[in-house]
Design a protein around this motif. Structure first.
Motif, PDB file in Angstrom:
ATOM      1  N   ASN A 145      -9.547  24.576 -57.712  1.00 33.45           N
ATOM      2  CA  ASN A 145      -9.974  24.573 -56.305  1.00 33.45           C
ATOM      3  C   ASN A 145     -10.265  23.182 -55.745  1.00 33.45           C
ATOM      4  N   TYR A 146     -10.479  22.180 -56.608  1.00 35.49           N
ATOM      5  CA  TYR A 146     -10.799  20.821 -56.139  1.00 35.49           C
ATOM      6  C   TYR A 146      -9.552  19.949 -55.993  1.00 35.49           C
ATOM      7  N   GLN A 147      -8.378  20.504 -56.269  1.00 39.92           N
ATOM      8  CA  GLN A 147      -7.164  19.682 -56.171  1.00 39.92           C
ATOM      9  C   GLN A 147      -6.855  19.349 -54.708  1.00 39.92           C
ATOM     10  N   GLY A 164      -5.496  19.670 -62.772  1.00 39.82           N
ATOM     11  CA  GLY A 164      -6.950  19.758 -62.872  1.00 39.82           C
ATOM     12  C   GLY A 164      -7.399  18.610 -63.748  1.00 39.82           C
ATOM     13  N   VAL A 165      -8.348  18.868 -64.635  1.00 39.26           N
ATOM     14  CA  VAL A 165      -8.767  17.825 -65.571  1.00 39.26           C
ATOM     15  C   VAL A 165      -8.516  18.296 -67.008  1.00 39.26           C
ATOM     16  N   LEU A 166      -8.607  17.326 -67.932  1.00 40.88           N
ATOM     17  CA  LEU A 166      -8.123  17.577 -69.291  1.00 40.88           C
ATOM     18  C   LEU A 166      -8.724  18.814 -69.968  1.00 40.88           C
ATOM     19  N   THR A 189      -9.866  13.129 -66.647  1.00 39.36           N
ATOM     20  CA  THR A 189     -10.838  13.777 -67.533  1.00 39.36           C
ATOM     21  C   THR A 189     -12.068  14.179 -66.718  1.00 39.36           C
ATOM     22  N   CYS A 190     -13.013  14.833 -67.378  1.00 36.56           N
ATOM     23  CA  CYS A 190     -14.242  15.243 -66.690  1.00 36.56           C
ATOM     24  C   CYS A 190     -15.396  14.435 -67.288  1.00 36.56           C
ATOM     25  N   PRO A 191     -15.998  13.540 -66.521  1.00 40.09           N
ATOM     26  CA  PRO A 191     -17.095  12.730 -67.062  1.00 40.09           C
ATOM     27  C   PRO A 191     -18.261  13.572 -67.589  1.00 40.09           C
ATOM     28  N   LEU A 192     -18.443  14.771 -67.066  1.00 37.65           N
ATOM     29  CA  LEU A 192     -19.492  15.650 -67.595  1.00 37.65           C
ATOM     30  C   LEU A 192     -19.122  16.078 -69.021  1.00 37.65           C
ATOM     31  N   ALA A 193     -17.883  16.519 -69.208  1.00 34.28           N
ATOM     32  CA  ALA A 193     -17.429  16.957 -70.540  1.00 34.28           C
ATOM     33  C   ALA A 193     -17.598  15.824 -71.560  1.00 34.28           C
ATOM     34  N   ILE A 250     -17.372  25.448 -70.318  1.00 36.31           N
ATOM     35  CA  ILE A 250     -15.936  25.176 -70.464  1.00 36.31           C
ATOM     36  C   ILE A 250     -15.631  23.698 -70.193  1.00 36.31           C
ATOM     37  N   ASN A 251     -16.508  23.049 -69.415  1.00 36.99           N
ATOM     38  CA  ASN A 251     -16.386  21.601 -69.185  1.00 36.99           C
ATOM     39  C   ASN A 251     -16.856  20.856 -70.428  1.00 36.99           C
ATOM     40  N   SER A 252     -16.102  20.991 -71.514  1.00 32.07           N
ATOM     41  CA  SER A 252     -16.395  20.295 -72.765  1.00 32.07           C
ATOM     42  C   SER A 252     -15.060  20.036 -73.452  1.00 32.07           C
ATOM     43  N   HIS A 257     -25.121  15.860 -66.812  1.00 27.79           N
ATOM     44  CA  HIS A 257     -24.896  16.272 -65.418  1.00 27.79           C
ATOM     45  C   HIS A 257     -23.541  15.817 -64.912  1.00 27.79           C
ATOM     46  N   CYS A 258     -23.120  16.430 -63.809  1.00 25.56           N
ATOM     47  CA  CYS A 258     -21.890  16.023 -63.126  1.00 25.56           C
ATOM     48  C   CYS A 258     -22.296  15.164 -61.930  1.00 25.56           C
ATOM     49  N   TYR A 259     -21.738  13.956 -61.849  1.00 25.45           N
ATOM     50  CA  TYR A 259     -22.164  13.037 -60.766  1.00 25.45           C
ATOM     51  C   TYR A 259     -21.832  13.589 -59.378  1.00 25.45           C
ATOM     52  N   VAL A 260     -20.830  14.445 -59.272  1.00 25.16           N
ATOM     53  CA  VAL A 260     -20.424  14.984 -57.966  1.00 25.16           C
ATOM     54  C   VAL A 260     -21.490  15.965 -57.450  1.00 25.16           C
ATOM     55  N   HIS A 261     -21.976  16.814 -58.331  1.00 24.83           N
ATOM     56  CA  HIS A 261     -22.947  17.839 -57.918  1.00 24.83           C
ATOM     57  C   HIS A 261     -24.383  17.328 -57.919  1.00 24.83           C
ATOM     58  N   PRO A 300     -23.853  25.946 -59.548  1.00 21.76           N
ATOM     59  CA  PRO A 300     -24.891  25.831 -60.590  1.00 21.76           C
ATOM     60  C   PRO A 300     -24.983  24.443 -61.222  1.00 21.76           C
ATOM     61  N   GLU A 301     -24.035  23.560 -60.938  1.00 26.78           N
ATOM     62  CA  GLU A 301     -24.141  22.185 -61.456  1.00 26.78           C
ATOM     63  C   GLU A 301     -25.054  21.319 -60.576  1.00 26.78           C
ATOM     64  N   CYS A 302     -25.507  21.866 -59.426  1.00 28.20           N
ATOM     65  CA  CYS A 302     -26.451  21.109 -58.589  1.00 28.20           C
ATOM     66  C   CYS A 302     -27.828  21.134 -59.265  1.00 28.20           C
ATOM     67  N   ILE A 311     -16.905  13.801 -54.026  1.00 24.46           N
ATOM     68  CA  ILE A 311     -15.495  13.764 -54.441  1.00 24.46           C
ATOM     69  C   ILE A 311     -15.400  13.554 -55.946  1.00 24.46           C
ATOM     70  N   CYS A 312     -14.651  14.412 -56.617  1.00 27.37           N
ATOM     71  CA  CYS A 312     -14.388  14.232 -58.046  1.00 27.37           C
ATOM     72  C   CYS A 312     -13.153  13.345 -58.175  1.00 27.37           C
ATOM     73  N   LYS A 313     -13.362  12.109 -58.610  1.00 27.47           N
ATOM     74  CA  LYS A 313     -12.260  11.129 -58.646  1.00 27.47           C
ATOM     75  C   LYS A 313     -11.133  11.584 -59.569  1.00 27.47           C
TER      76      LYS A 313
END
Ligand code: 13P
Ligand code: SF4
Length: 301
Positions: free
Chosen positions: A22-24, A57-59, A82-86, A110-112, A170-174, A196-198, A256-258
């Motif tokens: 959904n973020y693409q 998406g991301v890796l 990639t996902c910096p949170l993962a 799943i973000n791992s 944490h996720c920097y976007v949320h 829920p990541e907020c 924005i998720c870079k």
């Protein structure tokens, strides 16, 4: 032929399915066979009959698709999306937490990474985290790598002890949504839906907390046209607007998720042309991680 037409032609020639989060970017969402949240895309990856999956998406999402389809070619158009949170969680951290809490179940978001998933009892997404944790017999549950999601689960499952690893994951976007955003949204009017990541205080100040797929369901089930404040990555506003053009969606322009934005029509085309970049996971990791993901697909909904 335009780039878009070449992608459509090559998709057919390669017998490929394009899955997009959904973020693409809008142009990627428009071309995808399926657009969805992490849970929907994992399920879709498992059910697809085509021989190639191109994951926009991301890796960790592409890895999940590969783990569920070891015999298929899974491509990711950008190797370093990639996902910096993962990346905040390592297998060593999980081993250490297990030593400290020997009776606890390990539920990984799943973000791992695939290497971390190999150490999990079960995987969850933001759509099914509460259902998964409730279904487990263990009273103590190690949850990683998102501490905000862990707090969300703890609030919904108060009788269990949730142990977040790493403590401040944490996720920097949320994590950038704040009290100020809540106040601005209240002044604007409309329903506030946060992911829920907020942060917990942002979740508490919202009307609804939902995964990105859950946000779509909430708007779909709303009886009248509404105004919505969407506290997640900005492109979710585009996704919702294409589905529900009569509603109003307010998003935070700098959420924005870079890494999600690294996928473009140019590299999607190159991915199909050159069959790049193939997701490869060592067989032992693949096998262990598959058990945890399959378990989620059974108990997660
Ligand atoms: P969803 O599963 O809700 O789409 O979330 C994935 C994600 O990466 C959120 O940042
Ligand atoms: Fe990871 Fe956050 Fe991007 Fe989602 S929005 S992929 S959690 S960095």
């Amino acid at each position: 032929m335009s780039r878009k037409e070449r992608i459509i032609a090559l998709k057919k020639a390669r017998d490929a399915t394009i899955l997009a989060h959904n973020y693409q970017l809008p142009e990627i969402q428009e071309l995808a066979d399926v657009v969805g949240d992490s849970y929907e895309l994992a399920r879709e990856a498992r059910n697809t009959h085509s021989s190639v999956i191109v994951f926009c998406g991301v890796l960790f999402m592409a890895e999940t698709a590969k783990i569920l389809n070891p015999e298929k070619k899974v491509l990711i158009p950008v190797r370093d999306a990639t996902c910096p949170l993962a990346d905040q969680l390592t297998p060593a951290m999980i081993r250490d937490a297990k030593k400290r809490h020997p009776g606890a179940a390990v539920v990984l978001y799943i973000n791992s990474t695939a290497a971390c998933k190999a150490h999990a009892d079960v995987i969850c997404t933001s759509a099914n985290a509460v259902t998964v944790v409730k279904a487990l017999p263990e009273q103590e549950v190690i949850v990683g790598p998102d501490a905000n999601l862990a707090a969300y689960i703890q609030g919904k499952v108060p009788d269990k002890k949730i142990i977040a690893i790493p403590p401040g994951g944490h996720c920097y976007v949320h994590d950038c949504f704040s009290q100020k955003d809540l106040e601005a949204a209240r002044a604007r009017g409309g329903t506030i839906i946060s992911h829920p990541e907020c942060r917990p205080e942002v979740q508490r100040g919202s009307d609804i907390v939902a995964s990105t797929g859950g946000m779509i369901r909430v708007v779909r089930e709303h009886e009248s046209v509404g105004a919505w404040n969407i506290f997640t990555e900005k492109e979710m506003g585009y996704r919702l607007k294409t589905l529900y053009p009569d509603h109003t969606f307010n998003v935070k322009d700098d959420a924005i998720c870079k890494d999600m934005k690294k996928t473009t029509l140019a590299n999607l085309l190159a991915s199909l042309e050159k069959e790049q970049f193939e997701v490869v996971i060592p067989p032992d990791i693949m096998q262990k991680a598959r058990g945890a993901i399959e378990r989620m697909l059974v108990i997660g909904r």
